[in-house]
Design an enzyme around this catalytic site. Structure first.
Site, short mmCIF file in Angstrom:
data_model
loop_
_atom_site.label_atom_id
_atom_site.label_comp_id
_atom_site.label_asym_id
_atom_site.label_seq_id
_atom_site.Cartn_x
_atom_site.Cartn_y
_atom_site.Cartn_z
N GLU A 107 0.89 -1.20 -0.05
CA GLU A 107 -0.02 -0.40 0.12
C GLU A 107 0.65 0.93 -0.62
OE1 GLU A 107 -2.68 -0.59 4.09
OE2 GLU A 107 -3.42 -2.30 2.41
N GLU B 217 -6.13 -10.77 -1.87
CA GLU B 217 -6.55 -10.49 -0.08
C GLU B 217 -7.98 -10.70 -0.49
OE1 GLU B 217 -5.77 -7.81 2.21
OE2 GLU B 217 -3.01 -8.08 1.71
C1 XIL Z 1 -6.37 -7.14 8.45
C2 XIL Z 1 -7.09 -7.88 9.10
O1 XIL Z 1 -8.03 -8.64 8.28
C3 XIL Z 1 -7.04 -7.80 10.20
O2 XIL Z 1 -7.41 -8.76 11.05
C4 XIL Z 1 -6.83 -7.11 11.40
O3 XIL Z 1 -7.55 -5.91 11.75
C5 XIL Z 1 -6.35 -5.37 9.90
O4 XIL Z 1 -5.94 -6.05 8.91
N1 XIL Z 1 -5.38 -5.23 4.28
C6 XIL Z 1 -4.00 -6.34 4.02
C7 XIL Z 1 -4.16 -6.71 5.42
O5 XIL Z 1 -3.00 -5.78 3.49
O6 XIL Z 1 -2.89 -6.99 5.68
C8 XIL Z 1 -5.31 -6.12 6.00
O7 XIL Z 1 -5.65 -7.36 6.63
C9 XIL Z 1 -7.10 -6.41 4.95
C10 XIL Z 1 -6.07 -5.07 4.53
#
Ligand code: XIL
Length: 355
Positions: free
Chosen positions: A159, A266
């Site tokens: 990011e 994701e």
């Molecule tokens: C999220 C997790 O799923 C949560 O449990 C945590 O509280 C916050 O992070 N982008 C990403 C991930 O790269 O690491 C994030 O994961 C979701 C958004």
């Protein structure tokens, strides 16, 4: 009486899960000639045998949902010394090795879930560029070195893009302290620590045209400069409001970069289109709309399976999804399995594609 009810409920649940498990196709087998099928897991699943059953049946790649992020690994002793604690992360590796999974490492350099003190000296002032680079180098060398040969892919930088900035770069502490070349340094250090690992730039909303173009130009430039970057991680936190056409355009554009691998890192499909609506139970028509969305999405992924090498879901089942707490607390049903371990219409939609 209560005990009997509890036993009865447990047995019913177990029977349904067993039924679902033995009857339905396995996702990793269904997609074996296209891409790996991954899942992001919180550490607690390892002590739940129903979870383990579902995980091992359907997936062959895993990502720690939080446990390999800097805030989960970095520690500071009473003497102020920084060190790494791999206790939790190592549980993932043990599970992966026992069950034949590959592991994605998530993530090394990110503005979020990284302790603020990591960017500061003992008096609380921001580090100098040189000191920050040294700290980044040591962290990446230690972490990537620790998992060398056991983590096949790393989200080295997560990011870094902010399409509202004139130069497209997020003003994170990494950027503020080191400057825009923090990205190439991170990839260089990761490559030094494990020359075999695939190294990714990972981001969300990568289908938005401006953000897409910034990522494309950035990764292309890094590659042309000889920086050891191998792929783009498309997070794909989607919702029913998103355009499949724009998603395909982004994949198509990224795929034109020579020698690039794309991983869907994701994936989830939020059923809400705004931040205020809240449903107690999942509306059937939305579950069907979601199934259609997943079907079209996987048609696109399959079309680009020559460049897409992993499709990872961000969570095992609906009630484990981070979208139950983000952007607001509410029920949500973004994944393929429901609260009771049952496959949803979305599961059948992507499995049906194969027949
Ligand atoms: C999220 C997790 O799923 C949560 O449990 C945590 O509280 C916050 O992070 N982008 C990403 C991930 O790269 O690491 C994030 O994961 C979701 C958004």
């Amino acid at each position: 009486m209560k005990v009997f009810v509890a036993i009865f409920l447990t047995m019913t649940l177990f029977a349904t899960v067993y039924y679902a498990d033995s009857e339905i196709p396995s996702l990793k087998e269904v997609f074996s000639s296209y891409f790996k099928i991954g899942v992001a897991l919180p550490v607690r699943v390892f002590s739940n045998s129903l979870d383990v059953q579902l995980i091992t049946k359907h997936f062959n790649s895993m990502t720690a949902e939080n446990e390999m992020k800097p805030e989960s690994i970095l520690r500071r002793g009473a003497d102020g010394k920084i060190f790494c604690d791999f206790t939790m992360a190592d549980r993932y590796i043990r599970f992966a090795q026992q069950h034949g999974f590959v592991v994605r490492g998530h993530t090394l350099v990110w503005h979020s879930q990284t302790p603020d003190w990591f960017f500061r000296d003992d008096s609380g002032n921001l580090l100098s560029r040189e000191a920050m680079i040294e700290r980044m180098k040591e962290y990446i060398h230690t972490v990537v070195g620790h998992f060398k040969g056991r983590v096949y892919a790393w989200d080295v930088v997560n990011e870094a893009v902010d399409s509202n900035q004139p130069d497209g770069m997020r003003r994170s502490l990494w950027y503020q302290i080191i400057g825009p070349d923090y990205l190439e340094l991170a990839f260089k250090f990761a490559h030094e620590a494990d020359p075999e690992a695939l190294l990714f730039y990972n981001d969300y909303n990568e289908f938005e045209p401006r953000k897409r173009d910034i990522i494309y130009n950035m990764v292309k430039d890094l590659k042309e400069k000889g920086v050891p970057i191998h792929g783009i991680g498309m997070q794909q936190h989607l919702s029913l409001a998103r355009s499949i056409e724009q998603i395909e355009q982004a994949i198509a554009l990224f795929a034109t970069i020579p020698d690039i691998v794309i991983e869907i890192t994701e994936l989830d499909v939020d059923i809400y289109r705004d931040n205020v609506t809240k449903y107690q139970t999942a509306p059937t028509e939305l579950l069907h709309e979601q199934a259609e969305f997943y079907r079209k999405l996987f048609q696109v992924y399959k079309k680009y399976s020559h460049v897409i090498d992993n499709v990872t879901f961000w969570g095992l089942k609906d009630d484990y999804s981070w979208l139950r707490g983000f952007p607001v607390r509410r029920n949500n049903w973004p994944l393929l399995f429901d609260e009771n371990y049952q496959p949803k219409p979305a599961f059948w939609a992507i499995v049906d594609l194969q027949t």
